[in-house]
Each structure stands twice: as C-alpha cells, then as structure tokens.
Motif scaffolding. Structure first.
Motif, PDB file in Angstrom:
ATOM      1  N   GLU A   1      86.188  43.978  42.655  1.00  0.00           N
ATOM      2  CA  GLU A   1      85.017  44.065  43.527  1.00  0.00           C
ATOM      3  C   GLU A   1      84.163  42.807  43.398  1.00  0.00           C
ATOM      4  OE1 GLU A   1      82.069  47.693  44.891  1.00  0.00           O
ATOM      5  OE2 GLU A   1      82.590  47.523  42.774  1.00  0.00           O
ATOM      6  N   PHE A   2      84.012  42.313  42.174  1.00  0.00           N
ATOM      7  CA  PHE A   2      83.321  41.028  41.980  1.00  0.00           C
ATOM      8  C   PHE A   2      84.020  39.933  42.786  1.00  0.00           C
ATOM      9  CE2 PHE A   2      81.267  43.127  38.478  1.00  0.00           C
ATOM     10  CZ  PHE A   2      80.131  42.379  38.180  1.00  0.00           C
ATOM     11  N   ASP A   3      85.340  39.867  42.651  1.00  0.00           N
ATOM     12  CA  ASP A   3      86.091  38.814  43.346  1.00  0.00           C
ATOM     13  C   ASP A   3      85.930  38.940  44.860  1.00  0.00           C
ATOM     14  OD1 ASP A   3      86.936  37.964  40.866  1.00  0.00           O
ATOM     15  OD2 ASP A   3      88.929  38.883  41.012  1.00  0.00           O
ATOM     16  N   LEU A   4      85.979  40.156  45.365  1.00  0.00           N
ATOM     17  CA  LEU A   4      85.817  40.385  46.792  1.00  0.00           C
ATOM     18  C   LEU A   4      84.489  39.837  47.304  1.00  0.00           C
ATOM     19  CD1 LEU A   4      86.847  41.950  49.397  1.00  0.00           C
ATOM     20  CD2 LEU A   4      85.426  43.840  48.571  1.00  0.00           C
ATOM     21  N   LEU A   5      83.449  39.989  46.498  1.00  0.00           N
ATOM     22  CA  LEU A   5      82.097  39.579  46.894  1.00  0.00           C
ATOM     23  C   LEU A   5      81.766  38.153  46.478  1.00  0.00           C
ATOM     24  CD1 LEU A   5      80.295  42.909  45.925  1.00  0.00           C
ATOM     25  CD2 LEU A   5      80.981  42.170  48.206  1.00  0.00           C
TER      26      LEU A   5
ATOM     27  N   GLN B   1      91.003  56.989  39.958  1.00  0.00           N
ATOM     28  CA  GLN B   1      90.231  57.424  38.795  1.00  0.00           C
ATOM     29  C   GLN B   1      88.734  57.521  39.088  1.00  0.00           C
ATOM     30  OE1 GLN B   1      92.545  54.676  38.374  1.00  0.00           O
ATOM     31  NE2 GLN B   1      94.043  56.282  37.921  1.00  0.00           N
ATOM     32  N   ARG B   2      88.195  56.599  39.880  1.00  0.00           N
ATOM     33  CA  ARG B   2      86.756  56.531  40.116  1.00  0.00           C
ATOM     34  C   ARG B   2      86.324  57.272  41.374  1.00  0.00           C
ATOM     35  NH1 ARG B   2      83.931  51.852  37.820  1.00  0.00           N
ATOM     36  NH2 ARG B   2      85.288  50.740  36.378  1.00  0.00           N
ATOM     37  N   GLY B   3      87.270  57.570  42.261  1.00  0.00           N
ATOM     38  CA  GLY B   3      86.926  58.084  43.569  1.00  0.00           C
ATOM     39  C   GLY B   3      86.632  56.933  44.529  1.00  0.00           C
ATOM     40  N   GLY B   4      86.737  57.223  45.811  1.00  0.00           N
ATOM     41  CA  GLY B   4      86.510  56.192  46.815  1.00  0.00           C
ATOM     42  C   GLY B   4      85.266  56.386  47.638  1.00  0.00           C
ATOM     43  N   VAL B   5      84.562  57.521  47.466  1.00  0.00           N
ATOM     44  CA  VAL B   5      83.363  57.812  48.252  1.00  0.00           C
ATOM     45  C   VAL B   5      82.127  57.377  47.482  1.00  0.00           C
ATOM     46  CG1 VAL B   5      81.958  59.625  49.308  1.00  0.00           C
ATOM     47  CG2 VAL B   5      84.464  59.752  49.408  1.00  0.00           C
ATOM     48  N   TYR B   6      81.404  56.416  48.030  1.00  0.00           N
ATOM     49  CA  TYR B   6      80.138  55.965  47.453  1.00  0.00           C
ATOM     50  C   TYR B   6      79.199  55.607  48.597  1.00  0.00           C
ATOM     51  CZ  TYR B   6      82.364  55.797  42.890  1.00  0.00           C
ATOM     52  OH  TYR B   6      83.015  56.141  41.738  1.00  0.00           O
ATOM     53  N   TRP B   7      78.255  56.484  48.871  1.00  0.00           N
ATOM     54  CA  TRP B   7      77.287  56.225  49.922  1.00  0.00           C
ATOM     55  C   TRP B   7      76.381  55.073  49.510  1.00  0.00           C
ATOM     56  CZ3 TRP B   7      75.420  60.219  53.794  1.00  0.00           C
ATOM     57  CH2 TRP B   7      76.433  61.142  54.090  1.00  0.00           C
ATOM     58  N   ASP B   8      75.989  54.267  50.489  1.00  0.00           N
ATOM     59  CA  ASP B   8      75.095  53.156  50.188  1.00  0.00           C
ATOM     60  C   ASP B   8      73.722  53.696  49.788  1.00  0.00           C
ATOM     61  OD1 ASP B   8      74.377  50.185  50.424  1.00  0.00           O
ATOM     62  OD2 ASP B   8      72.837  51.181  51.628  1.00  0.00           O
ATOM     63  N   PRO B   9      73.186  53.291  48.637  1.00  0.00           N
ATOM     64  CA  PRO B   9      71.936  53.895  48.177  1.00  0.00           C
ATOM     65  C   PRO B   9      70.730  53.555  49.044  1.00  0.00           C
ATOM     66  CG  PRO B   9      72.666  52.175  46.663  1.00  0.00           C
ATOM     67  CD  PRO B   9      73.787  52.408  47.616  1.00  0.00           C
ATOM     68  N   LEU B  10      70.685  52.355  49.604  1.00  0.00           N
ATOM     69  CA  LEU B  10      69.496  51.985  50.370  1.00  0.00           C
ATOM     70  C   LEU B  10      69.386  52.814  51.644  1.00  0.00           C
ATOM     71  CD1 LEU B  10      67.115  50.041  50.208  1.00  0.00           C
ATOM     72  CD2 LEU B  10      68.454  48.403  51.530  1.00  0.00           C
ATOM     73  N   ALA B  11      70.481  52.936  52.388  1.00  0.00           N
ATOM     74  CA  ALA B  11      70.455  53.737  53.609  1.00  0.00           C
ATOM     75  C   ALA B  11      70.228  55.213  53.293  1.00  0.00           C
ATOM     76  CB  ALA B  11      71.763  53.553  54.376  1.00  0.00           C
ATOM     77  N   THR B  12      70.908  55.702  52.247  1.00  0.00           N
ATOM     78  CA  THR B  12      70.785  57.116  51.883  1.00  0.00           C
ATOM     79  C   THR B  12      69.365  57.450  51.459  1.00  0.00           C
ATOM     80  OG1 THR B  12      73.094  57.113  51.158  1.00  0.00           O
ATOM     81  CG2 THR B  12      71.711  58.930  50.400  1.00  0.00           C
ATOM     82  N   PHE B  13      68.798  56.641  50.593  1.00  0.00           N
ATOM     83  CA  PHE B  13      67.450  56.912  50.099  1.00  0.00           C
ATOM     84  C   PHE B  13      66.396  56.707  51.186  1.00  0.00           C
ATOM     85  CE2 PHE B  13      68.519  56.072  45.363  1.00  0.00           C
ATOM     86  CZ  PHE B  13      68.799  57.415  45.173  1.00  0.00           C
TER      87      PHE B  13
ATOM     88  N   VAL C   1      80.567  48.637  46.746  1.00  0.00           N
ATOM     89  CA  VAL C   1      80.764  48.106  48.093  1.00  0.00           C
ATOM     90  C   VAL C   1      82.148  48.475  48.607  1.00  0.00           C
ATOM     91  CG1 VAL C   1      80.888  45.995  49.476  1.00  0.00           C
ATOM     92  CG2 VAL C   1      79.140  46.229  47.689  1.00  0.00           C
ATOM     93  N   ALA C   2      83.161  48.250  47.791  1.00  0.00           N
ATOM     94  CA  ALA C   2      84.540  48.561  48.155  1.00  0.00           C
ATOM     95  C   ALA C   2      85.330  48.740  46.868  1.00  0.00           C
ATOM     96  CB  ALA C   2      85.152  47.446  49.003  1.00  0.00           C
ATOM     97  N   VAL C   3      85.881  49.928  46.676  1.00  0.00           N
ATOM     98  CA  VAL C   3      86.613  50.238  45.454  1.00  0.00           C
ATOM     99  C   VAL C   3      88.093  49.932  45.676  1.00  0.00           C
ATOM    100  CG1 VAL C   3      87.230  52.068  43.832  1.00  0.00           C
ATOM    101  CG2 VAL C   3      84.965  52.052  44.887  1.00  0.00           C
ATOM    102  N   PRO C   4      88.722  49.176  44.775  1.00  0.00           N
ATOM    103  CA  PRO C   4      90.169  48.956  44.911  1.00  0.00           C
ATOM    104  C   PRO C   4      90.915  50.272  44.994  1.00  0.00           C
ATOM    105  CG  PRO C   4      89.249  47.563  43.189  1.00  0.00           C
ATOM    106  CD  PRO C   4      88.153  48.505  43.603  1.00  0.00           C
ATOM    107  N   ALA C   5      91.931  50.322  45.859  1.00  0.00           N
ATOM    108  CA  ALA C   5      92.644  51.575  46.098  1.00  0.00           C
ATOM    109  C   ALA C   5      93.194  52.168  44.806  1.00  0.00           C
ATOM    110  CB  ALA C   5      93.768  51.346  47.107  1.00  0.00           C
TER     111      ALA C   5
END
Length: 289
Positions: A125-129, A59-71, A50-54
C-alpha cells in the motif's frame, strides 16, 4: 472506564464481523451510531486503508470505508459522540493534509474529533501511494510532532527532519483547542510514541503483556489506554461474561474500552448497546438523551 464501539460495517476483517454487515449501508450504520450517541457512548471508530492487496485481504479483509466521508455523514446525524480514526496511517499524508481535512471534520462536528494515528505495515500500500516504507517510524515521529504543532492553528509552523513549513494558512482548522491524539501499535516503540501524545490503542497483545508494558512506562495522568476485548461481547445473552471481560480490561489499565458486539441484525446491535449500558460493572456513560 468509558466505552466506545468499534463501528460495524465500516471495516470487515475476517472473522470479526456479522453476516448482516456484508450488505449493510450508511443508513444502518447511522441508526446504530445515533443509538450509541443517545445512550452516551464515548466514541465510534473508522480506520483507513486506501487499497488492500488481494492476498492481504484474506487475513485483513477488503472492506474499509473512508473515515473522512463516513464521519462527515455521521457528524450530521449525531450530537456528542466522538469520532475516532482508528487509525490513519501517518506515512500516507502530509501533516497539513491531515490538519486541513480532519480539522474541517472537527469544525463540522462541533469539536468531536479524536485523531487516531499509526505507522502502517502494508508495504504494498505504501508503494502504491509512492510513500516511503523504509524509515517510516522516524518519519511518523516527525509527522506526529508536525501535527501537534499544526492542529487548531490558522498559520502553523514546523521545522523538522522530514517536514518543514511556514507561511501557509490552514482554514478551517480544528475548533478544539487540543485535539486528542491516540497512537495505535503493538510494540514498545508505539507506546513510547503514544506517551508523547494523549493515548495508546494497542492490538494483538495479551492483557498480561499490556499490563506489564504499562507498568514499566511512565504513564502520565489523563493518558488514555484504549483496549478491546478479545472477542465480541454479548451483554443481552451473557451479561456476566461481558462484565467479566470488561473488568479484565480495566484491571489491565484500560481507561477506554472499544467493544464489538454480537449481533444478528442492525436492530439487534442497537438492543445490545442498550443492554451493555445497563450492566453494573463500573462503566462510565454520558446521560441518556
């Protein structure tokens, strides 16, 4: 061993993506996935953050398309390739939320959902949500059981330690009588969790360690082991090395390979898909359409 692709563009962890992916959009993704569909590849993937800490994005990258909309978009552009979440984080969702949203995806795709699930590891991310981080493994186990009781059912019912529901209608729901569930992870516990589902998608482990873990487990017939080569493959320029890498996966116990491909452009990626299909190394594809 069947072959799917780790979809380019939709996740861009460093250094595992090509330069062209940074400026690509849904059109480029769709043309690549249409080619994979036509050539008989098994699945494409999309993961969830949902939102990756800066700090973590370095290390993980910041681009993650939402799977539901993409699929949802890719389902309309393809006919048979499976749509594999790799992975959804169980702790971010109520099980019926997943059953409804991804059951709808299964409906609009004509029954092509493979539900990849994981426990998650980014506490920020858990804490954010407002999702509990402590005890997330036990909560994930209960969520998995709740999902297995709910997918493909109009009036699901489940009574567990963390989730308890009955008397609700979920419509639409998955059209597959049984939606395949893959579990992601790198620990013995993740493998045990996966053995209660349909497959395991490990990461960050050597092939020797993977082979030993699988040899020590009571793996049932039909269980999927989804392994990835350690680096992108180049079937057009180096078919021998590509074939050798895929044979190593098969020898370690893979039933499905999830591959990344070396590419300099979207068209080059599509050429690589065709080149990989032509390799004679025991791979299984659907018919060319």
């Amino acid at each position: 061993m069947r072959v799917g692709i780790v979809t380019p563009v939709v996740a861009q962890p460093p250094p595992g993506h090509a330069a062209w992916e940074r400026n690509a959009g849904i059109g480029e993704i769709a043309r690549i996935v249409e080619t994979a569909d036509r050539l008989g590849y098994h699945h494409v993937t999309c993961s969830e953050h949902v939102a990756v800490p800066a700090a973590a994005a370095e290390q993980r990258g910041g681009v993650y398309w939402d799977p539901l909309a993409t699929f949802g978009y890719l389902a309309a552009r393809t006919a048979r390739i499976r749509l594999a979440t790799q992975v959804l984080v169980l702790g971010y969702h109520h099980p019926l939320e997943i059953a409804k949203r991804y059951g709808t995806l299964d409906t609009v795709s004509g029954g092509r959902l493979t539900l990849g699930l994981g426990v998650g590891s980014l506490q920020e991310e858990f804490d954010l949500l407002d999702a509990p981080f402590s005890g997330r493994g036990a909560r994930a186990d209960d969520a998995l059981a709740a999902l297995q009781a709910s997918l493909s059912r109009r009036t699901p019912e489940y009574h567990g330690t963390h989730y308890d529901f009955s008397g609700f209608v979920v419509e639409p729901h998955a059209v597959q009588e049984h939606v395949p569930i893959w579990i992601g992870g790198r620990t013995a516990r993740s493998l045990r969790r996966a053995l209660n589902a349909d497959g395991w998608v490990p990461f960050g482990l050597s092939l020797d360690d993977l082979a030993k873990m699988l040899a020590d487990a009571d793996v049932p017939a039909g269980f999927d082991v989804v392994l990835a080569p350690s680096r992108p493959l180049d079937p057009a320029a180096d078919p021998d090395a590509t074939a050798a890498a895929l044979r190593r996966l098969r020898d370690a116990g893979a039933t499905v390979a999830g591959v990344r491909l070396v590419s300099g452009s979207p068209d080059h990626y599509r050429e690589q898909l065709a080149a990989l299909r032509e390799l004679d190394c025991g791979l299984t594809f659907g018919d060319v359409r």
